[in-house]
Design a protein around this motif. Structure first.
Motif, short mmCIF file in Angstrom:
data_model
loop_
_atom_site.label_atom_id
_atom_site.label_comp_id
_atom_site.label_asym_id
_atom_site.label_seq_id
_atom_site.Cartn_x
_atom_site.Cartn_y
_atom_site.Cartn_z
N ARG A 499 46.69 34.43 43.12
CA ARG A 499 47.55 34.98 42.07
C ARG A 499 47.51 34.13 40.79
N HIS A 500 47.04 32.91 40.90
CA HIS A 500 46.91 32.10 39.68
C HIS A 500 45.64 32.42 38.91
N GLY A 501 44.68 33.05 39.60
CA GLY A 501 43.42 33.30 38.91
C GLY A 501 43.06 34.78 38.91
N LEU A 502 42.27 35.15 39.92
CA LEU A 502 41.77 36.53 40.02
C LEU A 502 42.86 37.58 39.76
N ASN A 503 44.03 37.37 40.34
CA ASN A 503 45.06 38.42 40.30
C ASN A 503 46.24 38.05 39.43
N ARG A 504 46.01 37.23 38.40
CA ARG A 504 47.17 36.78 37.65
C ARG A 504 47.78 37.91 36.81
N ASP A 505 47.06 39.03 36.67
CA ASP A 505 47.60 40.17 35.92
C ASP A 505 48.50 41.05 36.79
N LEU A 506 48.65 40.73 38.06
CA LEU A 506 49.41 41.60 38.94
C LEU A 506 50.80 41.05 39.22
N GLY A 507 51.77 41.97 39.36
CA GLY A 507 53.13 41.57 39.70
C GLY A 507 53.43 41.85 41.16
N PHE A 508 54.67 42.20 41.43
CA PHE A 508 55.07 42.37 42.81
C PHE A 508 55.59 43.77 43.12
N THR A 509 55.26 44.73 42.26
CA THR A 509 55.62 46.10 42.62
C THR A 509 54.74 46.50 43.80
N ASP A 510 55.13 47.59 44.46
CA ASP A 510 54.33 48.04 45.60
C ASP A 510 52.89 48.30 45.17
N ALA A 511 52.75 48.94 44.02
CA ALA A 511 51.40 49.29 43.56
C ALA A 511 50.58 48.03 43.32
N ASP A 512 51.20 47.02 42.70
CA ASP A 512 50.49 45.78 42.44
C ASP A 512 50.16 45.04 43.73
N ARG A 513 51.07 45.15 44.70
CA ARG A 513 50.77 44.51 45.99
C ARG A 513 49.53 45.14 46.60
N VAL A 514 49.44 46.48 46.48
CA VAL A 514 48.28 47.18 47.04
C VAL A 514 47.00 46.71 46.34
N GLU A 515 47.07 46.61 45.02
CA GLU A 515 45.90 46.20 44.26
C GLU A 515 45.54 44.75 44.56
N ASN A 516 46.55 43.92 44.71
CA ASN A 516 46.34 42.52 45.06
C ASN A 516 45.51 42.41 46.33
N ILE A 517 45.93 43.17 47.33
CA ILE A 517 45.24 43.10 48.62
C ILE A 517 43.85 43.72 48.53
N ARG A 518 43.75 44.79 47.73
CA ARG A 518 42.42 45.40 47.59
C ARG A 518 41.40 44.39 47.05
N ARG A 519 41.81 43.68 46.02
CA ARG A 519 40.89 42.71 45.42
C ARG A 519 40.56 41.58 46.39
N VAL A 520 41.60 41.09 47.05
CA VAL A 520 41.37 40.01 48.01
C VAL A 520 40.41 40.50 49.10
N GLY A 521 40.63 41.75 49.54
CA GLY A 521 39.77 42.32 50.58
C GLY A 521 38.31 42.36 50.13
N GLU A 522 38.10 42.77 48.87
CA GLU A 522 36.72 42.84 48.38
C GLU A 522 36.08 41.46 48.29
N VAL A 523 36.86 40.48 47.85
CA VAL A 523 36.33 39.12 47.78
C VAL A 523 36.00 38.61 49.18
N ALA A 524 36.94 38.87 50.12
CA ALA A 524 36.73 38.42 51.49
C ALA A 524 35.46 39.05 52.07
N ARG A 525 35.25 40.31 51.72
CA ARG A 525 34.06 40.98 52.23
C ARG A 525 32.78 40.30 51.75
N LEU A 526 32.79 39.88 50.48
CA LEU A 526 31.60 39.18 49.97
C LEU A 526 31.35 37.88 50.75
N PHE A 527 32.44 37.17 51.05
CA PHE A 527 32.29 35.93 51.84
C PHE A 527 31.74 36.24 53.23
N VAL A 528 32.21 37.34 53.80
CA VAL A 528 31.71 37.73 55.12
C VAL A 528 30.21 38.03 55.02
#
Lengths: 632, 309
Positions: A499-528
């Motif tokens: 949240r300090h970097g990649l997702n610093r534009d996101l807040g804590f609304t439900d929609a932002d939480r969804v987007e937060n996880i989506r981005r993290v998921g995509e990054v995690a997939r690249l690591f996998v």
């Protein structure tokens, strides 16, 4: 019986010469209390389209059902079906026709209540303008926002803000300007090209057809003047040529034509066209109509085209300008409005109609739904009747489309229930997801398996979920330390750090939480993909998003670790003082306080409080061995 | 008002051109999607326009469906003559159906009353015909501006098995993305003229020189005055009540049906231009001459629930 000799018509229908304005289709939105039906009744009445025998019925009905005492209840002119006349509500879309000397109009009269969102959207789908009613006494209400949002969503560009019942606030200019300012502030985000506020009284006819004598302060047009002059000359004719083939016209072996209506742009004989799906090109040879061949056909014209070459074309294909093609994809993102009682289910197969094509389709994920009253994005798993959601869809075969914002004709679709055949959903495409099937992915020489072999372990996502303060990060840190010691390639994605970097534009609304996880998921997939074991420590309160991440990687590569610490314990620990502040109301949307947490249904590992962090980490490592992610 | 009667297509107003294209799109859609469509041909001005649009829609092919006329045996003789001429001129297959049971029971508009006659000889007869030939889609010339309950009618009007119209179970129609999917036994009635008004019909009829039944034009005709309406005695079957007498009056019809149920209006309009001029000035709605609609305000809705077009 009239002899037809009367000549008291002052506003006569069009066709009597003069510069002709094209037909205008507009919808009226507002609830019955705003005087919507009365306004339409007023338009019909004042343009002299209410005829003697209808007036007799109206007088009788006014006494029986009316709400205006001794006066004519103009609303009864338009409330059509028996049931709604008795209940005093408008439940369906009704179409009304009237014309003045300058223009012909089709009015889609749509209901305003939230439970009729689908009816309003239906009306809006074919309209170029909207008249949004506001009761001058009440000002901008939740429903005003809802109506405006739906108009905007359906691509309406021109809005009239009809501030009605101005007579009931003493024709006050101050009140009017206050409402207008209020509305403009809110409507900025909706991207209308024009917003025209008009103060009026539908009941008494002020500023509808007749200029009001009670509002000298108002210098703008009357409603009818504005509607007559409204320029909707859409650039639809200037857009790229699109022609969904409706029917193959084959009277004999010598003639093979493709019948359809030009969706956008224009076409002339000699133009190069492409069959969007197959990419086969040809040249238009003739534009055939019963009135002779045409030199040009434009958007809206129903014609029959013949091509110079024998290319394979069938109903459902789209002929398009060869140098400006539509996208052809089998996955895209779209706004979907749900229209039946049975909820939308991601994964279920529906029949999609797009253009003249029917194709099986699934909603692969629902990213969020939009609260039509507040426009807030809310995480959701299904859509109920009248709900609007932003979805990813997949089709059985690729389809040609343009984004709805660019082309309403080729960017819209409906979803049909495959069993009842009910029209279940309506969609507006935002963008394609897997860009064009003809772009082939670069074949990789070194792949995930090769990297795993070199690493000596399999890649995986370790997904730690649980409440704030449950101990996720503490445990994940120990697990990483142990894995590192065992020689595994690891990486840690932590909620706070991301949240300090990649997702610093996101807040804590439900929609932002969804987007937060989506981005993290995509990054995690690249690591996998890179072969690492990636540890993710996120509250991730919604099952749908955790499932989304799970579905990003191959089976067995996602290990969900539920750190099941009860909220009381988390509050007691409160390592960052967050619970204390949330309970004081200083932090909004805090999971467990005023935002929900959905516990996993079948996590790979459940860690309970009594385990203690070191013990918990060992249990995670054991699970990795059981799943053959590590073998040592 | 222009007085030319031979306008060619390029002079169609933008408005009529749009209506024409929209209707052609609807006609083609049905032919592309349905197994066995039919066009209800009721011989009137709306049917005339609808048929004309069908001839255009499939050109150079012929309309790939037959015409169906539900004959109550009480139509004006001029109508039947016009019907047969039109079918012959365009080389179209014309199916005619009369309810045999109704005929055997002697149902007629005079002694049975308009409601029973309409129910048996039109509504029931239509259902029989659709079942007899197994049509899954039927075009009708109804317009939304005709009557209040029609204002909410869909362009593709869904009928469940048994031809039942449930106003609460109609499909929303967004954009021009019609849902044409039905299950066995279900049918669709399709109204290509939904968005046309009566004036549009006449202006288009004039612009395209579409032949119409002469009864639309004023002429001296034998009429009697009954309940404030002018009824033309088209044959001997209409008995005169005591005190009634036939008079030759200059009359025409705005709407045509069974002759004892279609009231004439006094008029001097003998050309399409006259009719249009008269319409622009008139203060009575088209269906006021239809005796079957006036029983109750919602009577059309009721008839439609029963299966009427």
């Amino acid at each position: 019986m009239t002899s037809g000799a009367h000549t008291e018509v002052t506003v006569s229908p069009s066709g009597a010469g003069g510069p002709e304005k094209a037909l205008l289709r507009f919808l009226t939105c507002g609830s019955v209390d705003d005087g919507k039906s009365t306004l339409i009744g007023r338009l019909l009445y004042d343009t002299q389209l209410v005829l003697e025998d209808q007036l007799t019925v109206l007088e009788r009905d006014s006494r029986k059902h009316g709400t205006t005492g001794e006066e004519l209840d103009l609303a009864l002119l338009v409330d059509g079906l028996q049931a709604e006349r008795e209940q005093g509500i408008t439940i369906d879309v009704a179409y009304r026709y009237f014309s003045t000397q300058r223009r012909a109009f089709i009015v889609a009269d749509t209901p305003g209540h939230e439970q009729y969102t689908r009816n309003m959207a239906t009306g809006a789908s074919n309209c170029q303008a909207a008249v949004i009613l506001i009761d001058a006494r009440k000002g901008v209400l939740t429903q005003t926002r809802r109506h405006s949002y739906i108009c905007s969503l359906l691509g309406i560009k021109h809005v009239v803000l009809a501030v009605n019942k101005i007579d009931l606030v003493d024709f006050s200019g101050e009140r009017f300007h206050h409402i207008v300012a209020d509305y403009l502030g809110f409507a900025k985000a909706l991207e209308f090209s024009s917003i025209t506020p008009i103060p009026l009284s539908a009941r008494y006819g002020d500023n509808v057809i007749r200029r009001s004598e009670h509002m000298r302060w108002y210098e703008g047009p009357t409603l009818i003047e504005h509607l007559e002059s409204l320029d909707v000359e859409e650039e639809i004719e200037e857009k790229p040529f699109r022609f969904p083939v409706q029917w193959v016209n084959r009277p004999d072996l010598d003639f093979r034509g493709f019948s359809g209506t030009v969706a956008s742009g224009r076409v002339r004989p000699g133009d190069r066209v492409v069959v969007a799906g197959s990419g086969r090109e040809s040249t238009v040879s003739r534009i055939v109509t019963a009135d002779g061949d045409l030199a040009e056909a434009c958007a809206g014209d129903a014609v029959t085209l013949t091509l110079a070459d024998e290319v394979d074309v069938a109903r459902g294909d789209v002929l398009a300008q060869a140098d400006s093609r539509p996208e052809v994809v089998d996955q895209f993102a779209a706004q979907v409005l749900w229209m039946i009682e049975e909820p939308m289910l991601p994964g279920r197969s529906y029949l999609m109609r797009i253009g003249t094509r029917f194709v099986p389709a699934r909603i692969t994920s629902l990213k969020h739904k939009t609260d039509v009253n507040t426009l807030e994005h809310i995480a959701a798993k299904t859509l109920q009747l009248n709900e609007i959601g932003f979805c990813n869809l997949g089709t059985a075969t690729p389809v040609a489309f343009d984004p709805y914002a660019e082309n309403r004709e080729t960017g819209a679709f409906v979803l049909i229930d495959r069993f009842t055949h009910a029209t279940a959903g309506a969609g507006m495409i935002s963008f394609g997801l897997r860009r064009a099937t003809n772009i082939h992915r670069q074949a990789l020489l070194v792949d995930k398996t090769a990297r795993a072999r070199l690493n000596g372990h399999r890649p995986a996502i370790l997904w730690f979920t649980g409440l704030s303060g449950s101990g996720k990060s503490t445990i994940a840190n120990i697990v990483e330390r142990e894995l590192h010691a065992l020689g595994a390639h690891t990486y840690m994605l932590d909620g706070d750090n991301v949240r300090h970097g990649l997702n610093r534009d996101l807040g804590f609304t439900d929609a932002d939480r969804v987007e937060n996880i989506r981005r993290v998921g995509e990054v995690a997939r690249l690591f996998v993909d890179a072969g690492a074991i990636v540890l993710c420590s996120f509250i991730s309160p919604f099952r749908a998003e955790r499932r989304m991440v799970r579905e990003l990687v191959d089976a067995g590569e996602f290990v969900e670790v539920f750190v099941d610490t009860p909220i009381e314990e988390c509050k007691r620990r409160d390592p960052k003082g967050l619970y204390a502040r949330a309970l004081e109301g200083k932090i909004k949307n805090f999971t467990g306080i005023d935002s929900p947490y959905e516990p996993p249904e079948s996590p790979e590992v459940v860690l309970e409080t009594r385990d203690g962090p070191e013990q918990a980490a060992r249990r995670v490592l054991d699970a990795l061995r059981e799943q053959h992610i590590i073998t040592y | 008002m222009t007085t030319t009667t031979t306008l060619s297509r390029t002079q169609l107003s933008q408005h009529l051109k749009r209506l024409e294209s929209e209707s052609i799109g609807i006609l083609r859609e049905v032919v592309a999607e349905f197994r066995n469509p039919v066009m209800l041909y009721s011989i009137g001005k709306d049917s005339g326009v609808m048929l004309h649009l069908a001839l255009k829609a499939f050109y150079p092919s012929k309309p790939p469906f037959p015409l169906l006329h539900i004959d109550t045996t009480w139509k004006f003789r001029d109508m039947i003559r016009h019907r047969d001429e039109v079918a012959a001129r365009y080389g179209l297959k014309l199916l005619v159906h009369t309810n045999p049971e109704g005929l055997a029971r002697g149902i007629n508009p005079i002694t049975s009353g308009s409601q029973l006659h309409t129910q048996v000889m039109k509504t029931e007869a239509l259902k029989q015909a659709l079942d007899k030939w197994g049509f899954d889609a039927a075009f009708g010339g109804a317009r939304r501006d005709e009557e209040k309950s029609r204002a909410k009618e869909r362009i593709f009007s869904f009928r469940s098995a048994g031809h039942v119209w449930d106003p609460r179970n109609q499909r929303p129609e967004l954009w021009s993305l019609f849902n044409t999917k039905i299950s066995k036994g279900e049918t669709i009635r399709v109204f290509p003229l939904s968005n046309w008004t009566e004036l549009d019909i006449w202006q288009y009829t004039r612009a395209e020189s579409i032949p119409v039944v002469p009864l639309y034009f004023a002429a001296p005709r034998p009429v009697l005055e009954r309940d404030g309406q002018l009824i033309m005695r088209d044959d001997e079957r209409l008995p005169l009540r005591p005190g009634e007498s036939l008079q030759m009056r200059m009359v025409r019809f705005r709407s045509l049906g069974c002759y004892p149920l279609s009231a004439a209006i006094e008029s001097t309009a003998t050309t399409l231009d006259d009719i249009i001029a008269e319409m622009l000035a008139t203060r009575t709605s088209e269906r006021s001459g239809r005796l079957i609609d006036s029983d109750e305000a919602a009577s059309m809705e009721k008839k439609k629930r029963d299966g009427y077009f």
